[in-house]
Design a protein around this motif. Structure first.
Motif, short mmCIF file in Angstrom:
data_model
loop_
_atom_site.label_atom_id
_atom_site.label_comp_id
_atom_site.label_asym_id
_atom_site.label_seq_id
_atom_site.Cartn_x
_atom_site.Cartn_y
_atom_site.Cartn_z
N VAL A 1 -6.04 16.08 -22.15
CA VAL A 1 -5.48 17.19 -21.53
C VAL A 1 -7.24 17.25 -20.32
CG1 VAL A 1 -4.11 18.51 -23.12
CG2 VAL A 1 -6.81 18.67 -23.18
N THR B 1 -4.36 20.94 -17.68
CA THR B 1 -3.16 20.17 -17.44
C THR B 1 -3.76 19.00 -18.57
OG1 THR B 1 -3.73 18.45 -15.67
CG2 THR B 1 -2.49 20.35 -15.21
N GLY B 2 -2.26 18.85 -18.85
CA GLY B 2 -2.13 17.40 -20.18
C GLY B 2 -1.58 16.57 -19.07
N SER B 3 -1.83 15.21 -19.87
CA SER B 3 -1.40 13.65 -19.09
C SER B 3 -0.66 12.86 -20.05
CB SER B 3 -2.39 12.79 -18.86
OG SER B 3 -3.14 12.58 -19.61
N THR C 1 7.90 17.56 -24.80
CA THR C 1 6.95 16.91 -23.68
C THR C 1 7.12 17.94 -22.61
OG1 THR C 1 8.85 15.75 -22.33
CG2 THR C 1 7.95 14.49 -24.22
N SER D 1 1.77 13.11 -21.43
CA SER D 1 3.20 14.05 -22.69
C SER D 1 4.35 12.67 -23.41
CB SER D 1 3.93 15.11 -21.87
OG SER D 1 4.14 16.17 -23.07
N ASN E 1 0.77 16.45 -25.73
CA ASN E 1 -0.53 15.19 -24.20
C ASN E 1 -0.88 14.82 -25.62
OD1 ASN E 1 0.40 16.61 -21.52
ND2 ASN E 1 0.36 17.99 -22.85
N ASN F 1 3.36 19.21 -19.15
CA ASN F 1 2.10 18.84 -18.44
C ASN F 1 1.06 19.73 -18.47
OD1 ASN F 1 2.31 15.73 -19.97
ND2 ASN F 1 2.57 15.41 -17.38
N THR F 2 2.08 21.03 -18.19
CA THR F 2 1.77 21.66 -17.30
C THR F 2 2.23 23.24 -17.62
OG1 THR F 2 3.05 22.75 -15.72
CG2 THR F 2 1.45 20.78 -15.00
#
Length: 159
Positions: free
Chosen positions: A117, A123-125, A100, A127, A114, A102-103
């Motif tokens: 993105v 960045t992701g979200s 996991t 995760s 994620n 996000n960056t």
């Protein structure tokens, strides 16, 4: 089982991709940037096909065992040599995991999964949600004795 990461964007700091399992879309990915010469903790693994096995030692394993309980069987570790080493294109990595984050600050060459993105912020979200979908599928295949590989491919324009 075959995982495929199709890398579609790199802003010279972070790489975004799409993860497929046996040809079916699973989630998005975040990695470090592409480099011709490895910089420790700042370089994604080169394109290629590698093995995935469960690694049940180390700090990540201990943290994920506590966090995910009985779902966790070991870290998904990407390698092509003994001792969890991945070598390709004149570069050598060790302990490349799928986990996991996000960056690109959350990875040192590892693959972050994620649910979404952003091409604007790279960045992701969500995760953890993505991990909870991906991990059981891969871990189950490995526990059943199936071979699991991952292929990284650039699909960026001009690559």
């Amino acid at each position: 089982m075959k995982l495929t990461v199709k890398r579609f964007a790199d802003n010279s700091d972070t790489t975004l991709g799409i993860l497929f399992i046996d040809g079916v879309f699973e989630c998005f990915t975040v990695e470090d940037e592409e480099r011709q010469t490895k910089v420790m903790g700042e370089t994604r693994v080169p394109n290629g096909t590698y093995d995935i096995k469960l690694r049940s030692v180390g700090g990540f394993h201990n943290r994920y065992s506590a966090k995910y309980g009985s779902m966790h069987k070991g870290m998904l570790c990407v390698h092509n040599k003994p001792n969890w080493i991945l070598e390709n294109a004149g570069m050598s990595f060790q302990y490349i995991l799928i986990h996991t984050g996000n960056t690109d600050e959350h990875t040192a060459g590892c693959l972050l999964v994620n649910d979404a993105v952003s091409g604007k912020t790279f960045t992701g979200s969500s995760s953890v949600d993505a991990y909870k979908k991906v991990y059981p599928k891969v871990a189950s295949a490995l526990e059943s004795g199936d071979s699991v590989t991952i292929e990284y491919i650039d699909i960026e324009e001009g690559k």
